[in-house]
Design a protein around this motif. Sequence first.
Motif, PDB file in Angstrom:
ATOM      1  N   ASP A  36      46.127  29.018  55.021  1.00 48.83           N
ATOM      2  CA  ASP A  36      46.746  29.901  54.029  1.00 48.83           C
ATOM      3  C   ASP A  36      46.322  29.545  52.610  1.00 48.83           C
ATOM      4  O   ASP A  36      46.171  30.422  51.767  1.00 48.83           O
ATOM      5  CB  ASP A  36      48.275  29.808  54.106  1.00 48.83           C
ATOM      6  N   ALA A  37      46.158  28.267  52.334  1.00 43.98           N
ATOM      7  CA  ALA A  37      45.784  27.858  50.978  1.00 43.98           C
ATOM      8  C   ALA A  37      44.406  28.392  50.604  1.00 43.98           C
ATOM      9  O   ALA A  37      44.165  28.731  49.449  1.00 43.98           O
ATOM     10  CB  ALA A  37      45.826  26.341  50.835  1.00 43.98           C
ATOM     11  N   ALA A  38      43.499  28.497  51.570  1.00 40.32           N
ATOM     12  CA  ALA A  38      42.182  29.078  51.290  1.00 40.32           C
ATOM     13  C   ALA A  38      42.344  30.541  50.884  1.00 40.32           C
ATOM     14  O   ALA A  38      41.667  31.019  49.983  1.00 40.32           O
ATOM     15  CB  ALA A  38      41.261  28.945  52.498  1.00 40.32           C
ATOM     16  N   GLY A  39      43.253  31.226  51.540  1.00 42.28           N
ATOM     17  CA  GLY A  39      43.537  32.612  51.168  1.00 42.28           C
ATOM     18  C   GLY A  39      44.117  32.707  49.775  1.00 42.28           C
ATOM     19  O   GLY A  39      43.813  33.641  49.020  1.00 42.28           O
ATOM     20  N   GLU A  40      44.959  31.749  49.422  1.00 39.29           N
ATOM     21  CA  GLU A  40      45.538  31.726  48.078  1.00 39.29           C
ATOM     22  C   GLU A  40      44.443  31.498  47.032  1.00 39.29           C
ATOM     23  O   GLU A  40      44.425  32.173  45.991  1.00 39.29           O
ATOM     24  CB  GLU A  40      46.596  30.627  47.987  1.00 39.29           C
ATOM     25  N   LEU A  41      43.519  30.578  47.298  1.00 36.46           N
ATOM     26  CA  LEU A  41      42.394  30.366  46.390  1.00 36.46           C
ATOM     27  C   LEU A  41      41.601  31.657  46.231  1.00 36.46           C
ATOM     28  O   LEU A  41      41.283  32.077  45.108  1.00 36.46           O
ATOM     29  CB  LEU A  41      41.462  29.269  46.919  1.00 36.46           C
TER      30      LEU A  41
ATOM     31  N   ASP B 249      42.494  34.794  46.762  1.00 44.70           N
ATOM     32  CA  ASP B 249      43.248  35.845  46.059  1.00 44.70           C
ATOM     33  C   ASP B 249      43.315  35.598  44.555  1.00 44.70           C
ATOM     34  O   ASP B 249      43.135  36.521  43.753  1.00 44.70           O
ATOM     35  CB  ASP B 249      44.662  35.960  46.615  1.00 44.70           C
ATOM     36  N   LEU B 250      43.564  34.363  44.155  1.00 42.27           N
ATOM     37  CA  LEU B 250      43.726  34.079  42.729  1.00 42.27           C
ATOM     38  C   LEU B 250      42.399  34.084  41.972  1.00 42.27           C
ATOM     39  O   LEU B 250      42.340  34.568  40.836  1.00 42.27           O
ATOM     40  CB  LEU B 250      44.475  32.771  42.532  1.00 42.27           C
ATOM     41  N   PHE B 251      41.342  33.566  42.575  1.00 45.29           N
ATOM     42  CA  PHE B 251      40.040  33.634  41.918  1.00 45.29           C
ATOM     43  C   PHE B 251      39.563  35.083  41.839  1.00 45.29           C
ATOM     44  O   PHE B 251      39.026  35.510  40.820  1.00 45.29           O
ATOM     45  CB  PHE B 251      38.999  32.755  42.620  1.00 45.29           C
ATOM     46  N   GLU B 252      39.780  35.846  42.894  1.00 45.02           N
ATOM     47  CA  GLU B 252      39.405  37.262  42.861  1.00 45.02           C
ATOM     48  C   GLU B 252      40.223  37.997  41.806  1.00 45.02           C
ATOM     49  O   GLU B 252      39.676  38.802  41.045  1.00 45.02           O
ATOM     50  CB  GLU B 252      39.616  37.898  44.236  1.00 45.02           C
ATOM     51  N   GLY B 253      41.496  37.697  41.723  1.00 45.27           N
ATOM     52  CA  GLY B 253      42.359  38.318  40.718  1.00 45.27           C
ATOM     53  C   GLY B 253      41.958  37.969  39.301  1.00 45.27           C
ATOM     54  O   GLY B 253      42.226  38.715  38.359  1.00 45.27           O
ATOM     55  N   ALA B 254      41.280  36.826  39.139  1.00 48.03           N
ATOM     56  CA  ALA B 254      40.809  36.413  37.809  1.00 48.03           C
ATOM     57  C   ALA B 254      39.452  37.030  37.473  1.00 48.03           C
ATOM     58  O   ALA B 254      38.886  36.736  36.424  1.00 48.03           O
ATOM     59  CB  ALA B 254      40.729  34.884  37.737  1.00 48.03           C
ATOM     60  N   GLY B 255      38.936  37.862  38.384  1.00 45.32           N
ATOM     61  CA  GLY B 255      37.694  38.575  38.092  1.00 45.32           C
ATOM     62  C   GLY B 255      36.440  37.960  38.675  1.00 45.32           C
ATOM     63  O   GLY B 255      35.329  38.376  38.324  1.00 45.32           O
TER      64      GLY B 255
END
Length: 154
Positions: free
Chosen positions: A137-142, A144-150
């Motif tokens: 799950d933590a890989a998914g969190e990474l 999602d957040l990096f993608e959300g940062a552009g």
Amino acid sequence: MKLFLAIAAVSCLSKSTTLAFAPSANHNVRSATALNAKVGIYYSTQTGNTESVAGYISEAAGLEIADIGDATDEEVAGLDSIIVGAPTWHTDEESERSGTSWDSWLYDNLPNIDVSGKNVAVFGVGDQASYDEYYCDAAGELYDLFEGAGCKMM
């Protein structure tokens, strides 16, 4: 190294064996690029497994690794591409799933760094036998957040 040896051993068994992940001998493979991109590998770990995987990637790519807790915002901002990895410990959580330095870095540092347009690759480590519903799950969190940062996710 074990994976490489296994692939090499299997490919020697038969000339007609086609391996899904092995490059074809007919392709021209470049060993270098004129880009000279700045690339960093960042991880954080609890047991050392994520650091070990980061070390394997580092060895294969010829890059240095660093714990994200030791990285400065300026270092990360100065990169063209980033490889990031985390374990999963806080299962079934909505955020802060790794139980490592990533938990604070993703929410305190990442929003303040311009990483838009950077290439990011993610790897995850976890225990699929003990918590298969939350595995990596933590890989998914990474991601999602990096993608959300552009970032451009690889």
